[in-house]
Design a protein around this motif. Structure first.
Motif, mmCIF file in Angstrom:
data_model
loop_
_atom_site.group_PDB
_atom_site.id
_atom_site.type_symbol
_atom_site.label_atom_id
_atom_site.label_comp_id
_atom_site.label_asym_id
_atom_site.label_seq_id
_atom_site.Cartn_x
_atom_site.Cartn_y
_atom_site.Cartn_z
ATOM 1 N N ARG A 2 -3.263 -4.146 2.405
ATOM 2 C CA ARG A 2 -3.039 -5.249 1.321
ATOM 3 C C ARG A 2 -1.658 -4.922 0.825
ATOM 4 N N ILE A 51 -7.721 12.881 -9.493
ATOM 5 C CA ILE A 51 -8.191 12.078 -8.646
ATOM 6 C C ILE A 51 -9.227 12.495 -7.871
ATOM 7 N N SER A 95 -4.123 8.609 1.771
ATOM 8 C CA SER A 95 -5.281 8.941 2.673
ATOM 9 C C SER A 95 -5.301 8.358 3.856
ATOM 10 N N ALA A 137 -10.561 3.743 2.565
ATOM 11 C CA ALA A 137 -9.412 4.551 1.856
ATOM 12 C C ALA A 137 -8.690 3.972 0.778
ATOM 13 N N CYS A 158 -2.219 18.674 2.753
ATOM 14 C CA CYS A 158 -1.401 18.523 1.434
ATOM 15 C C CYS A 158 0.170 17.984 1.836
ATOM 16 N N ASP A 159 0.562 17.478 0.839
ATOM 17 C CA ASP A 159 1.998 16.987 1.144
ATOM 18 C C ASP A 159 2.998 17.836 0.451
ATOM 19 N N PHE A 188 -16.871 -4.769 -2.801
ATOM 20 C CA PHE A 188 -16.770 -6.020 -1.600
ATOM 21 C C PHE A 188 -18.174 -6.736 -1.576
ATOM 22 N N GLY A 248 -8.744 4.695 -2.550
ATOM 23 C CA GLY A 248 -8.330 5.401 -3.592
ATOM 24 C C GLY A 248 -9.547 5.700 -4.795
ATOM 25 N N PHE A 249 -8.738 6.025 -5.951
ATOM 26 C CA PHE A 249 -9.477 6.716 -7.043
ATOM 27 C C PHE A 249 -9.378 6.135 -8.339
ATOM 28 N N ARG A 286 3.018 6.591 -5.332
ATOM 29 C CA ARG A 286 3.019 7.890 -4.978
ATOM 30 C C ARG A 286 3.695 7.882 -3.300
ATOM 31 N N TRP A 301 -10.137 19.633 -2.347
ATOM 32 C CA TRP A 301 -10.045 19.958 -1.072
ATOM 33 C C TRP A 301 -11.618 19.990 -0.346
ATOM 34 N N ILE A 333 -9.810 0.320 5.609
ATOM 35 C CA ILE A 333 -9.220 -0.282 4.621
ATOM 36 C C ILE A 333 -8.645 0.286 3.543
ATOM 37 N N GLY A 334 -7.306 0.138 3.469
ATOM 38 C CA GLY A 334 -6.382 1.011 2.611
ATOM 39 C C GLY A 334 -5.411 2.012 3.428
ATOM 40 N N TRP A 391 -1.845 3.408 -9.035
ATOM 41 C CA TRP A 391 -2.672 3.848 -9.753
ATOM 42 C C TRP A 391 -2.277 4.601 -11.061
ATOM 43 N N ASN A 407 -5.081 0.054 -10.010
ATOM 44 C CA ASN A 407 -5.878 -0.304 -8.709
ATOM 45 C C ASN A 407 -7.333 -0.344 -9.383
#
Ligand code: N01
Length: 546
Positions: free
Chosen positions: A211, A147, A191, A380, A59-60, A155, A382-383, A331, A49, A186-187, A495, A500
């Motif tokens: 994508r 994560i 997120s 965006a 938060c989800d 790129f 990811g990890f 996810r 955070w 991008i992504g 992921w 990924n």
């Protein structure tokens, strides 16, 4: 800091990371009388955070459940302003916890740990930071999060780009003003899906490069009411107990019947009801959504129909509707107005599923032979999840065994908490534990309690080191795999599978057996004399195993 050539200072426990795991570890260990030092790369507490402060970050998991349960006073006194809290409020909560329990005095901020090496002669870990500071400790606990290593895809031409670039997982602390700007995102994972609606409100124009489309459910977020908050607080202790033995660490109703055992009309009613409630409870509509392809397809098609009904342009709606993997196996995303955003005049969707981004240019990017210009690009992307952050630290166990080498073909742990040949090295929510498949707060507290109880056990029994046997580890890895392959999860390039990251082994990393079932396994291991672990005392004999 130690003077040159003098022995490094020593503590009982080094903790790496001051997110929610590190904070609770520090609090508990301190109360148990252990000397502890925490190293944190950021300038403040909060972990995920602290870093993920992109617009729209939220938060989800409902806040009444995504919060610490270890202190009744804390959970009674803290008030959340929304059902699903936004990042600034969660960060404020982390800061409040740090102040309330006076934790900051044992945390060294802006201090990345470079290496942790086990010295078998002394049975101690030598931990070295980026500031060349050294400290030794009997125990080293990696509270580095699952994560936390942002992945900026390689790129071509990125260095040529003259505009602004951002990564959602490493967002600037000062406010970024996108007013009047043309931006690319991008992504389209959690997120991107959270950020895009908020960015679209501010920017002149947003172009989303997708994508893979993602399934997303509405959060139906709303301000917290006194009534709802009371319904938790009046019975918090009992509700928390119940929460700990649920499949996901969340109290929400799982409808325990198969999807195809009811009529299509009944299913539609159930899906509609859960969609209206909001949040990830939709996936609990039936007990086989994540196990049976046909059952899954009924839920997936319901979501696709929702997208078609929300997005006015049918071609855009079709591009946004995921079709080539089962719902829930990547996810699930929880959004606030994501699909509606594509009805705005200032938002465009570019499908890059067949033609990837060719290159970044000075002013934008090229894909499918077409050039785009932007003032800013938001990655965006990811990890490097679950193992990436552990590998950034040079961790060496017995006989110089390197963690990265040992896990070359995928992570190997016993219970996701320890790995053989690395005595007294613990991981909080490591690979092989429910971690990212659960309410992280519940899993964090469970691991912290289990690990600190183990350390107390060793102190009481005068034991020097603890590590899993290879057999226990092998059996656990096999079990984790076996359970994963009973579900539809391995069908998605997620992921969770390491898919990924180019070259990362494709192994389903978290344990999907359920939070409650996993907790019982951990309890049984202890009840059976730490089954599967071996300990050494001062006299170096093995005192418990298998
Ligand atoms: O990352 P992701 P995230 N070219 O990996 C795309 C948690 N979280 O940061 O699917 C083009 O999910 C990639 O495409 P594809 C949550 O657990 C929680 O969004 O690989 N695109 C995908 O669309 C979540 O799952 C909250 O084909 C590229 C996106 O980038 C996890 O963090 C909020 C690309 C990455 O999606 C990670 O979410 C936010 C390339 N070269 C996050 N490389 C909460 O609410 C990647 N992509 C608590």
């Amino acid at each position: 800091m130690a003077a040159k050539n003098s022995a490094p200072p020593t503590v009982d426990v080094v903790i790496v990371g001051a997110g929610f795991s590190g904070l609770y570890l520090l609090h508990r260990l301190r109360r148990l009388g252990f000397s502890t030092r925490v190293f944190e790369a950021g300038t403040d507490v909060g972990g995920t955070w602290y870093w993920n402060r992109y617009p729209g970050a939220r938060c989800d998991v409902e806040s009444m459940q995504y919060s610490y349960s270890f202190s009744e006073d804390l959970q009674q006194e803290w008030g959340w302003s929304e059902k699903f809290s936004a990042q600034p409020e969660i960060l404020e909560y982390a800061g409040h916890v740090a102040d309330r329990f006076d934790l900051r005095r044992d945390i060294e901020f802006e201090t990345t740990v470079n290496s942790a090496h086990f010295d078998a002669a002394q049975n101690r870990w030598l931990v070295e930071t980026v500031k060349a500071e050294k400290v030794t400790a009997q125990f080293c606990i990696m509270a580095t999060g699952c994560i936390s290593t942002a992945q900026t895809a390689e790129f071509m031409g990125l260095a040529d780009y003259k505009g602004e670039t951002y990564h959602t997982g490493n967002w600037p602390h000062e406010r970024v003003d996108f007013t009047g700007k043309r931006i690319a995102v991008i992504g389209t994972g959690s997120s991107g899906i959270q950020a895009i609606p908020v960015l679209a409100e501010e920017a002149d124009h947003v172009t989303v490069f997708q994508r893979t489309p993602n399934y997303s459910l509405p959060s139906q977020n709303e301000p917290m009411t006194e009534r709802y908050s009371r319904s938790w607080k009046d019975d918090y202790a009992e509700l928390r107990k119940e929460q700990r033995y649920t499949p996901k660490g969340n109290l929400r109703e799982l409808n325990d019947e198969p999807a195809l055992s009811v009529t299509a009309e009944a299913r539609a009613r159930m899906f509609e009801e859960r969609w209206a409630i909001g949040g990830p409870g939709f996936l609990g509509s039936y007990n086989d959504i994540i196990l049976d392809k046909d059952a899954n397809e009924t839920a997936a098609e319901f979501v696709r129909e929702k997208i078609r009904s929300i997005v006015r342009n049918p071609e855009v709606a079709e591009l946004l509707a995921a079709k080539n993997y089962p719902i829930g196996t990547k996810r699930i995303c929880i959004d606030s107005g994501y699909f509606e955003t594509f009805n705005r005049d200032n938002v465009a969707l570019v499908d890059i599923s067949k033609n990837s981004i060719d290159r970044i240019t000075e002013r934008g990017l090229i894909t499918d032979g077409k050039s785009y210009e932007f003032d800013a690009i938001v990655f965006a992307t990811g990890f490097d999840a679950m193992t990436g952050t552990l590998f950034k630290v040079d961790i060496q166990g017995r006989e110089g065994t390197r963690l990265r080498q040992k896990w070359d073909a995928g992570p190997r742990t016993y219970l996701g908490v320890m790995t053989a040949a690395f005595p007294n090295l613990f991981m909080i929510t490591g690979p092989g534990s429910p971690s990212v498949l659960s309410n992280m707060m519940v899993s964090i507290e469970q691991h912290v309690d289990w690990v600190t109880d183990s350390i107390v056990h060793m102190r009481d029994q005068k034991l020097e080191t603890m590590e899993p046997t290879l057999k226990a580890e092998d059996d656990w890895v096999e079990h984790v795999n076996m359970v994963a392959h009973k579900t539809l999860f391995p069908l998605a390039a997620s992921w969770y599978m390491g898919a990924n990251i180019p070259g990362k082994p494709r192994i389903f990393m978290p344990y999907i057996g359920g939070v409650g079932a996993y907790r019982r396994i951990c309890e049984d291991v202890v009840a059976e004399g730490y089954k599967g672990f071996q300990f050494k005392s001062d006299e170096t004999q093995v005192v418990a195993a298998e």
